[in-house]
Each structure stands twice: as structure tokens, then as C-alpha cells.
Design a protein around this motif. Structure first.
Motif, PDB file in Angstrom:
ATOM      1  N   ARG A  30       0.812  -1.223   0.000  1.00  0.00           N
ATOM      2  CA  ARG A  30       0.000   0.000   0.000  1.00  0.00           C
ATOM      3  C   ARG A  30       0.843   1.270   0.000  1.00  0.00           C
ATOM      4  NH1 ARG A  30      -5.483  -0.717   3.054  1.00  0.00           N
ATOM      5  NH2 ARG A  30      -5.695   1.200   1.895  1.00  0.00           N
ATOM      6  N   LEU A  31       2.159   1.119   0.027  1.00  0.00           N
ATOM      7  CA  LEU A  31       3.050   2.286  -0.004  1.00  0.00           C
ATOM      8  C   LEU A  31       3.029   2.898  -1.403  1.00  0.00           C
ATOM      9  CD1 LEU A  31       5.156   3.791   1.797  1.00  0.00           C
ATOM     10  CD2 LEU A  31       6.887   2.364   0.722  1.00  0.00           C
ATOM     11  N   PRO A  32       2.814   4.199  -1.527  1.00  0.00           N
ATOM     12  CA  PRO A  32       2.801   4.817  -2.858  1.00  0.00           C
ATOM     13  C   PRO A  32       4.134   4.602  -3.572  1.00  0.00           C
ATOM     14  CG  PRO A  32       2.016   6.362  -1.196  1.00  0.00           C
ATOM     15  CD  PRO A  32       2.550   5.162  -0.466  1.00  0.00           C
ATOM     16  N   ARG A  33       4.064   4.421  -4.888  1.00  0.00           N
ATOM     17  CA  ARG A  33       5.260   4.063  -5.648  1.00  0.00           C
ATOM     18  C   ARG A  33       6.351   5.125  -5.592  1.00  0.00           C
ATOM     19  NH1 ARG A  33       1.989   4.425 -11.080  1.00  0.00           N
ATOM     20  NH2 ARG A  33       2.172   6.645 -11.462  1.00  0.00           N
ATOM     21  N   HIS A  34       6.005   6.381  -5.390  1.00  0.00           N
ATOM     22  CA  HIS A  34       7.032   7.419  -5.323  1.00  0.00           C
ATOM     23  C   HIS A  34       7.825   7.364  -4.005  1.00  0.00           C
ATOM     24  CE1 HIS A  34       3.556   9.382  -3.414  1.00  0.00           C
ATOM     25  NE2 HIS A  34       4.444  10.091  -2.741  1.00  0.00           N
ATOM     26  N   LYS A  35       7.401   6.521  -3.079  1.00  0.00           N
ATOM     27  CA  LYS A  35       8.136   6.381  -1.812  1.00  0.00           C
ATOM     28  C   LYS A  35       8.940   5.086  -1.739  1.00  0.00           C
ATOM     29  CE  LYS A  35       5.215   9.410   0.759  1.00  0.00           C
ATOM     30  NZ  LYS A  35       4.783   9.805   2.054  1.00  0.00           N
ATOM     31  N   LEU A  36       8.821   4.228  -2.737  1.00  0.00           N
ATOM     32  CA  LEU A  36       9.512   2.943  -2.692  1.00  0.00           C
ATOM     33  C   LEU A  36      11.035   3.102  -2.709  1.00  0.00           C
ATOM     34  CD1 LEU A  36       7.179   0.911  -5.073  1.00  0.00           C
ATOM     35  CD2 LEU A  36       7.381   0.680  -2.594  1.00  0.00           C
ATOM     36  N   ARG A  37      11.538   4.071  -3.457  1.00  0.00           N
ATOM     37  CA  ARG A  37      12.988   4.295  -3.500  1.00  0.00           C
ATOM     38  C   ARG A  37      13.522   4.666  -2.118  1.00  0.00           C
ATOM     39  NH1 ARG A  37      16.890   4.856  -7.230  1.00  0.00           N
ATOM     40  NH2 ARG A  37      15.484   4.893  -8.998  1.00  0.00           N
ATOM     41  N   ARG A  38      12.751   5.429  -1.342  1.00  0.00           N
ATOM     42  CA  ARG A  38      13.185   5.841   0.006  1.00  0.00           C
ATOM     43  C   ARG A  38      13.218   4.673   0.985  1.00  0.00           C
ATOM     44  NH1 ARG A  38       9.595  10.893   1.470  1.00  0.00           N
ATOM     45  NH2 ARG A  38       8.895  11.113  -0.652  1.00  0.00           N
ATOM     46  N   VAL A  39      12.381   3.670   0.764  1.00  0.00           N
ATOM     47  CA  VAL A  39      12.309   2.513   1.658  1.00  0.00           C
ATOM     48  C   VAL A  39      13.422   1.505   1.357  1.00  0.00           C
ATOM     49  CG1 VAL A  39      10.840   0.535   2.239  1.00  0.00           C
ATOM     50  CG2 VAL A  39       9.843   2.788   2.019  1.00  0.00           C
ATOM     51  N   GLN A  40      13.911   1.493   0.124  1.00  0.00           N
ATOM     52  CA  GLN A  40      14.870   0.475  -0.301  1.00  0.00           C
ATOM     53  C   GLN A  40      16.107   0.358   0.609  1.00  0.00           C
ATOM     54  OE1 GLN A  40      17.141   0.904  -3.992  1.00  0.00           O
ATOM     55  NE2 GLN A  40      16.368  -1.116  -4.597  1.00  0.00           N
ATOM     56  N   PRO A  41      16.749   1.462   1.037  1.00  0.00           N
ATOM     57  CA  PRO A  41      17.922   1.303   1.925  1.00  0.00           C
ATOM     58  C   PRO A  41      17.586   0.587   3.238  1.00  0.00           C
ATOM     59  CG  PRO A  41      17.810   3.547   1.081  1.00  0.00           C
ATOM     60  CD  PRO A  41      16.549   2.862   0.660  1.00  0.00           C
ATOM     61  N   PHE A  42      16.399   0.824   3.776  1.00  0.00           N
ATOM     62  CA  PHE A  42      15.993   0.155   5.015  1.00  0.00           C
ATOM     63  C   PHE A  42      15.785  -1.342   4.787  1.00  0.00           C
ATOM     64  CE2 PHE A  42      14.359   4.550   5.435  1.00  0.00           C
ATOM     65  CZ  PHE A  42      15.163   4.950   6.496  1.00  0.00           C
ATOM     66  N   VAL A  43      15.204  -1.680   3.645  1.00  0.00           N
ATOM     67  CA  VAL A  43      14.982  -3.093   3.312  1.00  0.00           C
ATOM     68  C   VAL A  43      16.324  -3.796   3.104  1.00  0.00           C
ATOM     69  CG1 VAL A  43      13.971  -4.687   1.633  1.00  0.00           C
ATOM     70  CG2 VAL A  43      12.697  -2.662   2.350  1.00  0.00           C
ATOM     71  N   LYS A  44      17.246  -3.135   2.403  1.00  0.00           N
ATOM     72  CA  LYS A  44      18.579  -3.726   2.189  1.00  0.00           C
ATOM     73  C   LYS A  44      19.285  -3.953   3.524  1.00  0.00           C
ATOM     74  CE  LYS A  44      19.770  -2.042  -2.415  1.00  0.00           C
ATOM     75  NZ  LYS A  44      20.683  -1.165  -3.166  1.00  0.00           N
ATOM     76  N   SER A  45      19.177  -2.979   4.411  1.00  0.00           N
ATOM     77  CA  SER A  45      19.810  -3.085   5.732  1.00  0.00           C
ATOM     78  C   SER A  45      19.204  -4.242   6.522  1.00  0.00           C
ATOM     79  CB  SER A  45      19.633  -1.767   6.484  1.00  0.00           C
ATOM     80  OG  SER A  45      20.067  -1.887   7.804  1.00  0.00           O
TER      81      SER A  45
END
Length: 167
Positions: free
Chosen positions: A96-111
Motif C-alpha cells: 500500500r506504499l505509494p510508488r514514489h516512496k519505494l525508493r526511500r524505503v529500499q535502503p531500510f529493506v537492504k539493511s
């Protein structure tokens, strides 16, 4: 099959209203070019990774999403072109996260993946296509091997039945 037939009739009727052949060819070219990008992106993100679970009972949802999808590396200025589909891991974790925010979440997911020893798969567009084609080839060879075993088993069973009937 019926729905495909209905679509074909409807689509044929629709494009029959395009006034000239050049406009018809232009429409079909643009429509197929745009949808091709979407289809390639979905294929890259969903078909390249194995869905066979190493531990189906205890594998958690997040681990399954990371293991069965991959991201496509692209520059920020090209995000509009991919429409957020290049961040499939993040999208599957946070649908449900808007697609324009997915890039910002990626570093947290990688970590988080590093912290828990999970492999975060991401490829360039070209490398992702190569990886996907190789994986689909591997799957096809497994199916061919399986079908060969099935045929061999069927022949063996038929041979046994024939020999039993002969007795």
C-alpha cells in the motif's frame, strides 16, 4: 478461451474505427511498445526467482517476498518510466506504499536483509533480462526432464502390464 474471443472481437471493432492505415499502424505500434515495457518489467520482477521454499512451514512472509522477487536498478530520473515496478521487493513488502516512496524505503529493506542474512537481489535492466531468460531456460529443462521421466515410467508400467497379461 471465450473471454479471449470476446476481447478479440471487441478490439477488432474498436480499431476498425481508426480512419486510415497509417494511423492504425501508429496506434498498434505505440500501444504494443508501451505495454511491452510493462510486460518485460513484470516478467523480470516475478518470473526470475524460484518460488520453491526451502522451509515452507517456518519461512515468514517478509523472507518469502525478498526471496521470490528482485529489484531492477535504474536511475532516479527513469522512475516514471518503470512506474515503481523496479522496486518489486519493496512493493511486495509494503503493497500500500505509494510508488514514489519505494525508493526511500529500499535502503531500510537492504539493511534489514543484511542484518538477517537474506540475499537482496537487484540487477540492471539488461542483466535482469539475461538472468530471467537463463532461469526460464533452467525451468524448461527441468520440465523436459520431468516429462521424460513420466514417459519412461508410463512405458515401464505398460511393459509390466503386458508381461503380466502374457503370464
Amino acid at each position: 478461451m471465450g473471454c479471449i474471443g470476446v476481447f478479440f472481437v471487441w478490439f477488432s471493432w474498436l480499431v476498425s474505427h481508426i480512419p486510415t492505415w497509417p494511423y492504425l499502424v501508429l496506434y498498434l505500434s505505440v500501444a504494443h511498445s508501451v505495454s511491452a515495457v510493462l510486460h518485460i518489467q513484470i516478467t523480470l520482477s516475478h518470473f526470475a526467482m524460484s518460488t520453491e521454499s526451502p522451509d515452507p512451514v517456518y519461512e515468514c512472509f517478509a523472507a518469502r517476498q525478498v526471496r521470490t522477487t528482485m529489484d531492477v536498478i535504474c536511475p532516479t530520473w527513469l522512475d516514471w518510466f518503470h512506474g515503481g515496478l523496479q522496486f518489486q521487493i519493496e512493493h511486495h513488502l509494503f503493497p500500500r506504499l505509494p510508488r514514489h516512496k519505494l525508493r526511500r524505503v529500499q535502503p531500510f529493506v537492504k539493511s534489514l536483509c543484511r542484518k538477517h542474512g537474506m540475499e537482496f537481489k537487484e540487477f540492471s535492466f539488461i542483466d535482469g533480462n539475461v538472468y530471467t531468460l537463463r532461469w526460464l531456460g533452467e525451468v524448461a529443462s527441468r520440465v523436459k526432464l520431468y516429462n521424460g521421466r513420466e514417459e519412461h515410467s508410463a512405458q515401464a508400467i505398460a511393459s509390466i502390464k503386458k508381461s503380466l497379461r502374457a503370464q
